[in-house]
Design a protein around this motif. Structure first.
Motif, PDB file in Angstrom:
ATOM      1  N   TRP A 192       0.802  -1.228   0.000  1.00  0.00           N
ATOM      2  CA  TRP A 192       0.000   0.000   0.000  1.00  0.00           C
ATOM      3  C   TRP A 192       0.833   1.275   0.000  1.00  0.00           C
ATOM      4  O   TRP A 192       0.304   2.369  -0.019  1.00  0.00           O
ATOM      5  CB  TRP A 192      -0.969   0.014   1.184  1.00  0.00           C
ATOM      6  CG  TRP A 192      -0.350  -0.347   2.515  1.00  0.00           C
ATOM      7  CD1 TRP A 192      -0.273  -1.589   3.068  1.00  0.00           C
ATOM      8  CD2 TRP A 192       0.267   0.540   3.448  1.00  0.00           C
ATOM      9  NE1 TRP A 192       0.354  -1.531   4.296  1.00  0.00           N
ATOM     10  CE2 TRP A 192       0.685  -0.242   4.551  1.00  0.00           C
ATOM     11  CE3 TRP A 192       0.503   1.916   3.470  1.00  0.00           C
ATOM     12  CZ2 TRP A 192       1.343   0.311   5.665  1.00  0.00           C
ATOM     13  CZ3 TRP A 192       1.146   2.474   4.572  1.00  0.00           C
ATOM     14  CH2 TRP A 192       1.559   1.669   5.649  1.00  0.00           C
ATOM     15  N   LEU A 193       2.157   1.111  -0.021  1.00  0.00           N
ATOM     16  CA  LEU A 193       3.031   2.283   0.034  1.00  0.00           C
ATOM     17  C   LEU A 193       3.758   2.531  -1.280  1.00  0.00           C
ATOM     18  O   LEU A 193       4.259   3.632  -1.513  1.00  0.00           O
ATOM     19  CB  LEU A 193       4.051   2.109   1.162  1.00  0.00           C
ATOM     20  CG  LEU A 193       4.769   3.347   1.669  1.00  0.00           C
ATOM     21  CD1 LEU A 193       3.786   4.344   2.255  1.00  0.00           C
ATOM     22  CD2 LEU A 193       5.812   2.969   2.711  1.00  0.00           C
ATOM     23  N   LEU A 248      -2.413   9.097   2.818  1.00  0.00           N
ATOM     24  CA  LEU A 248      -3.185   8.159   3.627  1.00  0.00           C
ATOM     25  C   LEU A 248      -4.385   8.840   4.278  1.00  0.00           C
ATOM     26  O   LEU A 248      -5.449   8.223   4.443  1.00  0.00           O
ATOM     27  CB  LEU A 248      -2.282   7.535   4.695  1.00  0.00           C
ATOM     28  CG  LEU A 248      -1.111   6.693   4.155  1.00  0.00           C
ATOM     29  CD1 LEU A 248      -0.250   6.181   5.302  1.00  0.00           C
ATOM     30  CD2 LEU A 248      -1.618   5.531   3.307  1.00  0.00           C
ATOM     31  N   LEU A 249      -4.242  10.124   4.631  1.00  0.00           N
ATOM     32  CA  LEU A 249      -5.370  10.863   5.194  1.00  0.00           C
ATOM     33  C   LEU A 249      -6.486  11.010   4.167  1.00  0.00           C
ATOM     34  O   LEU A 249      -7.661  10.743   4.460  1.00  0.00           O
ATOM     35  CB  LEU A 249      -4.913  12.253   5.661  1.00  0.00           C
ATOM     36  CG  LEU A 249      -6.032  13.183   6.148  1.00  0.00           C
ATOM     37  CD1 LEU A 249      -6.621  12.680   7.464  1.00  0.00           C
ATOM     38  CD2 LEU A 249      -5.515  14.615   6.290  1.00  0.00           C
ATOM     39  N   ARG A 259      -6.709   4.837   7.901  1.00  0.00           N
ATOM     40  CA  ARG A 259      -6.263   5.068   9.277  1.00  0.00           C
ATOM     41  C   ARG A 259      -5.301   3.984   9.759  1.00  0.00           C
ATOM     42  O   ARG A 259      -4.274   4.281  10.400  1.00  0.00           O
ATOM     43  CB  ARG A 259      -7.466   5.157  10.211  1.00  0.00           C
ATOM     44  CG  ARG A 259      -7.103   5.501  11.658  1.00  0.00           C
ATOM     45  CD  ARG A 259      -8.297   5.411  12.586  1.00  0.00           C
ATOM     46  NE  ARG A 259      -7.954   5.863  13.917  1.00  0.00           N
ATOM     47  CZ  ARG A 259      -7.304   5.119  14.822  1.00  0.00           C
ATOM     48  NH1 ARG A 259      -6.925   3.877  14.502  1.00  0.00           N
ATOM     49  NH2 ARG A 259      -7.036   5.601  16.023  1.00  0.00           N
ATOM     50  N   ASP A 260      -5.620   2.734   9.502  1.00  0.00           N
ATOM     51  CA  ASP A 260      -4.763   1.650   9.968  1.00  0.00           C
ATOM     52  C   ASP A 260      -3.380   1.724   9.332  1.00  0.00           C
ATOM     53  O   ASP A 260      -2.359   1.477   9.996  1.00  0.00           O
ATOM     54  CB  ASP A 260      -5.405   0.296   9.649  1.00  0.00           C
ATOM     55  CG  ASP A 260      -6.644   0.032  10.498  1.00  0.00           C
ATOM     56  OD1 ASP A 260      -6.834   0.751  11.507  1.00  0.00           O
ATOM     57  OD2 ASP A 260      -7.418  -0.884  10.154  1.00  0.00           O
ATOM     58  N   HIS A 261      -3.338   2.082   8.057  1.00  0.00           N
ATOM     59  CA  HIS A 261      -2.045   2.226   7.403  1.00  0.00           C
ATOM     60  C   HIS A 261      -1.268   3.414   7.972  1.00  0.00           C
ATOM     61  O   HIS A 261      -0.036   3.365   8.087  1.00  0.00           O
ATOM     62  CB  HIS A 261      -2.226   2.383   5.895  1.00  0.00           C
ATOM     63  CG  HIS A 261      -2.660   1.133   5.214  1.00  0.00           C
ATOM     64  ND1 HIS A 261      -3.238   1.121   3.957  1.00  0.00           N
ATOM     65  CD2 HIS A 261      -2.617  -0.168   5.608  1.00  0.00           C
ATOM     66  CE1 HIS A 261      -3.513  -0.120   3.614  1.00  0.00           C
ATOM     67  NE2 HIS A 261      -3.157  -0.919   4.593  1.00  0.00           N
ATOM     68  N   THR A 262      -1.965   4.478   8.323  1.00  0.00           N
ATOM     69  CA  THR A 262      -1.306   5.619   8.953  1.00  0.00           C
ATOM     70  C   THR A 262      -0.647   5.190  10.259  1.00  0.00           C
ATOM     71  O   THR A 262       0.503   5.565  10.543  1.00  0.00           O
ATOM     72  CB  THR A 262      -2.315   6.749   9.217  1.00  0.00           C
ATOM     73  OG1 THR A 262      -2.915   7.147   7.989  1.00  0.00           O
ATOM     74  CG2 THR A 262      -1.632   7.954   9.858  1.00  0.00           C
ATOM     75  N   GLN A 263      -1.362   4.411  11.067  1.00  0.00           N
ATOM     76  CA  GLN A 263      -0.792   3.933  12.324  1.00  0.00           C
ATOM     77  C   GLN A 263       0.423   3.049  12.083  1.00  0.00           C
ATOM     78  O   GLN A 263       1.440   3.168  12.782  1.00  0.00           O
ATOM     79  CB  GLN A 263      -1.843   3.154  13.117  1.00  0.00           C
ATOM     80  CG  GLN A 263      -1.361   2.703  14.501  1.00  0.00           C
ATOM     81  CD  GLN A 263      -1.088   3.878  15.412  1.00  0.00           C
ATOM     82  OE1 GLN A 263      -2.002   4.592  15.809  1.00  0.00           O
ATOM     83  NE2 GLN A 263       0.189   4.087  15.751  1.00  0.00           N
ATOM     84  N   ARG A 264       0.348   2.192  11.088  1.00  0.00           N
ATOM     85  CA  ARG A 264       1.490   1.326  10.783  1.00  0.00           C
ATOM     86  C   ARG A 264       2.687   2.141  10.287  1.00  0.00           C
ATOM     87  O   ARG A 264       3.840   1.817  10.613  1.00  0.00           O
ATOM     88  CB  ARG A 264       1.095   0.285   9.733  1.00  0.00           C
ATOM     89  CG  ARG A 264       0.146  -0.793  10.269  1.00  0.00           C
ATOM     90  CD  ARG A 264      -0.187  -1.813   9.191  1.00  0.00           C
ATOM     91  NE  ARG A 264       0.998  -2.545   8.756  1.00  0.00           N
ATOM     92  CZ  ARG A 264       1.001  -3.392   7.735  1.00  0.00           C
ATOM     93  NH1 ARG A 264      -0.103  -3.587   7.019  1.00  0.00           N
ATOM     94  NH2 ARG A 264       2.111  -4.044   7.396  1.00  0.00           N
ATOM     95  N   PRO A 296      -6.344  11.754  12.644  1.00  0.00           N
ATOM     96  CA  PRO A 296      -7.182  10.581  12.915  1.00  0.00           C
ATOM     97  C   PRO A 296      -6.672   9.704  14.054  1.00  0.00           C
ATOM     98  O   PRO A 296      -7.415   8.871  14.572  1.00  0.00           O
ATOM     99  CB  PRO A 296      -7.159   9.818  11.585  1.00  0.00           C
ATOM    100  CG  PRO A 296      -6.886  10.863  10.562  1.00  0.00           C
ATOM    101  CD  PRO A 296      -5.939  11.803  11.227  1.00  0.00           C
ATOM    102  N   LEU A 297      -5.412   9.880  14.451  1.00  0.00           N
ATOM    103  CA  LEU A 297      -4.821   9.018  15.470  1.00  0.00           C
ATOM    104  C   LEU A 297      -4.822   9.627  16.857  1.00  0.00           C
ATOM    105  O   LEU A 297      -4.456   8.941  17.824  1.00  0.00           O
ATOM    106  CB  LEU A 297      -3.383   8.654  15.080  1.00  0.00           C
ATOM    107  CG  LEU A 297      -3.193   7.971  13.722  1.00  0.00           C
ATOM    108  CD1 LEU A 297      -1.730   7.649  13.504  1.00  0.00           C
ATOM    109  CD2 LEU A 297      -4.042   6.713  13.618  1.00  0.00           C
ATOM    110  N   CYS A 298      -5.186  10.913  16.977  1.00  0.00           N
ATOM    111  CA  CYS A 298      -5.145  11.540  18.301  1.00  0.00           C
ATOM    112  C   CYS A 298      -5.897  12.862  18.274  1.00  0.00           C
ATOM    113  O   CYS A 298      -6.285  13.358  17.203  1.00  0.00           O
ATOM    114  CB  CYS A 298      -3.715  11.755  18.765  1.00  0.00           C
ATOM    115  SG  CYS A 298      -2.759  12.835  17.695  1.00  0.00           S
ATOM    116  N   ASP A 299      -6.081  13.450  19.461  1.00  0.00           N
ATOM    117  CA  ASP A 299      -6.746  14.740  19.569  1.00  0.00           C
ATOM    118  C   ASP A 299      -5.852  15.846  19.019  1.00  0.00           C
ATOM    119  O   ASP A 299      -4.639  15.680  18.847  1.00  0.00           O
ATOM    120  CB  ASP A 299      -7.093  15.032  21.032  1.00  0.00           C
ATOM    121  CG  ASP A 299      -8.139  14.076  21.581  1.00  0.00           C
ATOM    122  OD1 ASP A 299      -8.923  13.546  20.767  1.00  0.00           O
ATOM    123  OD2 ASP A 299      -8.155  13.858  22.811  1.00  0.00           O
TER     124      ASP A 299
END
Length: 470
Positions: free
Chosen positions: A22-23, A196-197, A202-207, A320-323
């Motif tokens: 995906w990258l 990714l945004l 979101r899951d790929h952003t976290q990875r 998407p991962l935090c405030d």
């Protein structure tokens, strides 16, 4: 003093492969009619165990791109978006380059070998995927000069002339072609996260956050930073620190990158991708490098602003991962970090020991005024006043109380400093273009490295990823 990179054995580590589906996109290198080796950076090849390659093997890997053993089985053209002159563009990615290999150095740091001019990819659009030989020569000169001036920069690793005639609208055509390989500490850009945004991955952003924290390790955020244990927050703090120092290092070097789009900002804090760059002919805040930067968005003095704006886009991509609050707190650190880095690096280049925030700020201001008033070229100014010598009037007053560092290098006794103003770049290129004479380039590289040794190690933030210190 600055030492050559520590020799190491070849240690492949294609760590990006789990993210590759995906990258990036698997691609093939172009087939070139000729492969003339013009530059190999054995100084840095030793650091990754490749200096023992014969010229024939070198060309096979970095001209024809036969895979290195136990490394990426096929090159990857990386996917990203980006703001280009503040206009969002989702139609970009590696259009004339790819990630070729990943490997470890002697300090166990993961490094990338990436290309420029290696052919068309799914992201080339209407371009030919090629690089002019002049563009490659300019990148050699930029990276060598910046490294010597303490800037955390990618390294030009290899240049192979490829025998094609390229047509370009902004230089005499047809012109000679080349393929270049650069060594860098990663190719993950702010624009990688922006893509990714937009795609709501979101899951790929976290990875990707986890990948960056593992392979570009840095300091933990300050103890009072909100939500400091959140991986996305931790990453943003690290990138803010690195890019604040990078912006400061450009200013102290008198360097104008020219194209500070979000796809040209590396998460590792490295300066890379040199197109229309220039070094200042004189201290001129409004000086621009790119002829197409009509509004001066990336002018010399606006570079810190551009970097900070780009960091804001990274914060948005991490939202998407935090405030928002902890991300804003990380961004708020940029100004103080930049100011501190500028003062430390300024004193380092001037050859005096820092005295403290207020005194150092006054010294920087006095130096800037002196350069503006007498029209000094920055390299000449720092050379003439190394260790506080030859100062008078306001500059002499600002230097009172500063102790000179010990300088034993003969370089400081030279009548003139090494520079990289555009006239010298064009002179070096003209010798190659008209007479195929590479002696001016090789002589300049040797002279620049001598200058770098004379300057010694630059100050860097604690925990900064380094490839130019052993």
């Amino acid at each position: 003093m600055r030492f050559d990179p520590q020799p190491a054995s070849y240690r492949p580590d294609p760590a990006i492969l789990p993210l590759a589906p995906w990258l990036g996109d698997p691609v093939e290198a172009a087939t070139f009619p000729r492969h003339d080796l013009r530059f190999r950076n054995d100084r840095w090849a030793r650091a990754v165990g490749l200096a023992e390659l014969s010229d024939a093997a070198w060309v096979d890997h970095f001209g024809r791109f036969a895979p290195l053993s136990d490394n990426l089985p096929q090159p990857l053209a990386l996917r990203y978006h980006g703001h280009q002159f503040r206009v969002y563009n989702p139609e970009i990615g590696d259009g004339r380059g790819f990630l070729f290999a990943q490997l470890r150095d002697g300090d166990d740091r993961l490094l990338d070998l990436g290309t420029k001019g290696s052919g068309r990819t799914p992201w080339s659009r209407t371009a030919d995927g090629r690089l002019t030989l002049k563009g490659a020569v300019r990148e050699i000169l930029a990276t060598e000069m910046l490294e010597a001036l303490g800037v955390y920069t990618s390294k030009t690793f290899s240049v192979v002339e490829t025998g094609e005639e390229l047509v370009r609208g902004d230089e005499p055509s047809p012109t000679r072609s080349a393929v270049m390989t650069r060594l860098s500490h990663g190719h993950i850009r702010i624009g990688t996260f922006q893509r990714l945004l937009v795609l709501e991955e979101r899951d790929h952003t976290q990875r990707l956050v986890d990948y960056c924290l593992e392979h570009f390790p840095g300091p933990t955020p300050p103890e009072d930073a909100p939500d400091r244990d959140n991986p996305a927050v931790r990453l943003l703090h690290q990138v803010v620190e690195r890019l604040a120092d990078l912006a400061a290092s450009w200013m102290v070097a008198g360097f104008v990158h020219g194209v500070l789009n979000t796809d040209n900002m590396n998460i590792s804090g490295e300066s890379f991708d040199y197109g229309p760059w220039r070094f200042l002919p004189k201290w001129e805040p409004g000086f621009t490098a790119a002829y197409f930067d009509q509004q001066g968005l990336y002018a010399f003095a606006r570079q810190p602003e551009a970097v900070q704006w780009n960091l804001g886009q990274l914060a948005i991509a991490l939202r998407p991962l935090c405030d928002a609050k902890p991300l804003v707190a990380a961004l708020d650190r940029f100004g103080p970090l930049y100011t501190a880095a500028l003062a430390k690096r300024w004193c380092w280049r001037l050859g005096v020991a820092p005295r403290g925030e207020d005194a150092d700020a006054r010294l920087v201001s006095a130096c800037e005024r002196a350069m503006r008033e007498d029209g000094s070229q920055p390299d000449a100014f720092f050379h003439r006043h190394r260790g506080g010598r030859n100062a008078n009037d306001e500059l002499a007053e600002a230097l009172q109380g500063y102790a000179a560092v010990e300088d034993e290098a003969e370089y400081w006794s030279d009548d003139r400093p090494e520079t990289m103003v555009i006239e010298e770049v064009e002179r070096i290129w003209a010798a190659i273009d008209r007479h195929d004479d590479w002696t001016a380039l090789t002589g300049k590289i040797a002279a620049i490295r001598r200058m770098g040794a004379a300057h010694g190690e630059p100050p860097v933030p604690v925990g900064h990823i380094r490839r130019d210190r052993t």
